[in-house]
Design an enzyme around this catalytic site. Structure first.
Site, short mmCIF file in Angstrom:
data_model
loop_
_atom_site.label_atom_id
_atom_site.label_comp_id
_atom_site.label_asym_id
_atom_site.label_seq_id
_atom_site.Cartn_x
_atom_site.Cartn_y
_atom_site.Cartn_z
N HIS A 201 0.84 -1.19 0.00
CA HIS A 201 0.00 0.00 0.00
C HIS A 201 0.87 1.24 0.00
O HIS A 201 1.97 1.27 0.59
CB HIS A 201 -0.94 0.01 1.21
CG HIS A 201 -0.24 0.16 2.54
ND1 HIS A 201 -0.10 1.36 3.18
CD2 HIS A 201 0.38 -0.75 3.34
CE1 HIS A 201 0.55 1.19 4.32
NE2 HIS A 201 0.86 -0.08 4.45
N HIS B 17 0.90 5.78 -1.56
CA HIS B 17 0.32 6.84 -2.39
C HIS B 17 1.03 6.89 -3.75
O HIS B 17 1.82 7.80 -4.03
CB HIS B 17 0.44 8.19 -1.68
CG HIS B 17 -0.32 8.27 -0.40
ND1 HIS B 17 -1.63 7.86 -0.29
CD2 HIS B 17 0.04 8.73 0.84
CE1 HIS B 17 -2.04 8.06 0.96
NE2 HIS B 17 -1.05 8.56 1.66
#
Length: 314
Positions: free
Chosen positions: A98, A100
């Protein structure tokens, strides 16, 4: 970086001590990678905390992708490194990554088995308001951390009224490029091509995309479809402690006038169109996967079977 390399070596050594795999190939159930390229301020911390809480019990690894200055676009050489890491790092499979980062098409690099992409998006104005106050006041998750705009007491309404840069319509342009990817046109604010590509990727490259406003249903669907990772996630979300909650402090809801002003922007119209598109797709998937009884949702059992199987076995 030195600490990270040391931690990686320790993990690999532990796996070696546990006993190396005799076969270099993994079982199909183990050879799975999920990538959650999380959009900022969409309840992503709440969701990833569930993955962290379940990883030991369900026996998979969780890895945070941390890019310099949270830049969602990787250099070409980093793209190659990233794809190679994820596909060949057997010690980290099954793996849940995970971070951005914008969508990256693994097929471009000759990968035979692509990762499973998932994501969550949010009403674009609500997401921007949350991010605006987050940069100034932080949240209850790490209250002592100093944020980039700390000390700026200006409300979101005041920012919009004065035409400030932090609340400009251009700041709404984020969810579309995250789904569009690493092409230059994806990051051209207001690009119709970028929105069309984002829609295409959402339908064709993402396993499931939920919405912040219906996060529990998103988790329920993931548990039903991918129990290898998400077994127990729904109960954990419902009964979890404060670790699953992350609320921006000092957030003031915008007035109707502020919202109306932002909605005049073509950028809002495109981001909202994409959000509505994602919401419709999510609700369509949910409608074919769950039923409601006494106000509660429950997952449908297997609804297909095989018959007329030939040739007949003796």
């Amino acid at each position: 970086r030195a600490i990270a390399r040391h931690e990686v070596r320790e993990i690999e050594q532990r796996h070696t001590m546990d006993g190396p795999r005799q076969d270099s190939t993994l079982d199909e159930e183990e050879d799975i990678v999920i990538i959650y390229n999380r959009v900022p301020k969409t309840a992503s911390t709440s969701f990833t905390n569930i993955a962290y809480d379940l990883c030991a019990k369900n026996k998979y690894h969780v890895l945070h992708i941390n890019t310099t200055k949270n830049n969602p676009v990787m250099s070409l050489q980093d793209q190659v490194r990233f794809v190679k890491n994820i596909t060949s790092w057997k010690e980290m499979k099954p793996g849940f990554y995970h971070g951005h980062i914008s969508y990256l098409d693994f097929a471009k690099f000759g990968v035979k088995k692509k990762p499973i992409y998932i994501n969550v998006i949010r009403d674009p104005i609500e997401r921007l308001v949350s991010y605006y106050y987050f940069l100034r006041f932080g949240d209850d998750y790490r209250p002592g951390l100093r944020r980039r705009k700390q000390g700026d007491k200006k409300t979101f309404d005041e920012c919009v009224a004065e035409g400030g840069s932090d609340c400009a319509p251009e700041k709404l342009w984020l969810q579309i490029p995250f789904f569009c990817g690493h092409s230059s046109e994806c990051w051209n604010v207001g690009s119709r091509w970028a929105m069309d590509q984002a829609k295409y990727n959402l339908i064709n490259e993402y396993f499931l995309v939920g919405v912040t406003e219906e996060l529990e249903d998103f988790i329920m669907l993931l548990e039903a479809a991918l129990p290898r990772f998400f077994r127990g996630a729904t109960d954990l979300y419902r009964t979890g402690k404060k670790s699953h909650l992350r609320k921006t402090t000092e957030k003031k809801l915008p007035t109707k006038q502020t919202i109306a002003k932002l909605q005049q922007s073509d950028i809002w119209k495109m981001e909202n169109e994409f959000y509505e598109f994602a919401l419709e797709q999510f609700q369509f998937i949910r409608a074919h996967a769950v039923r409601e009884k006494d106000g509660d949702l429950y997952i449908l059992a297997q609804n297909f079977f095989y018959e007329k199987i030939y040739p007949k076995s003796n």
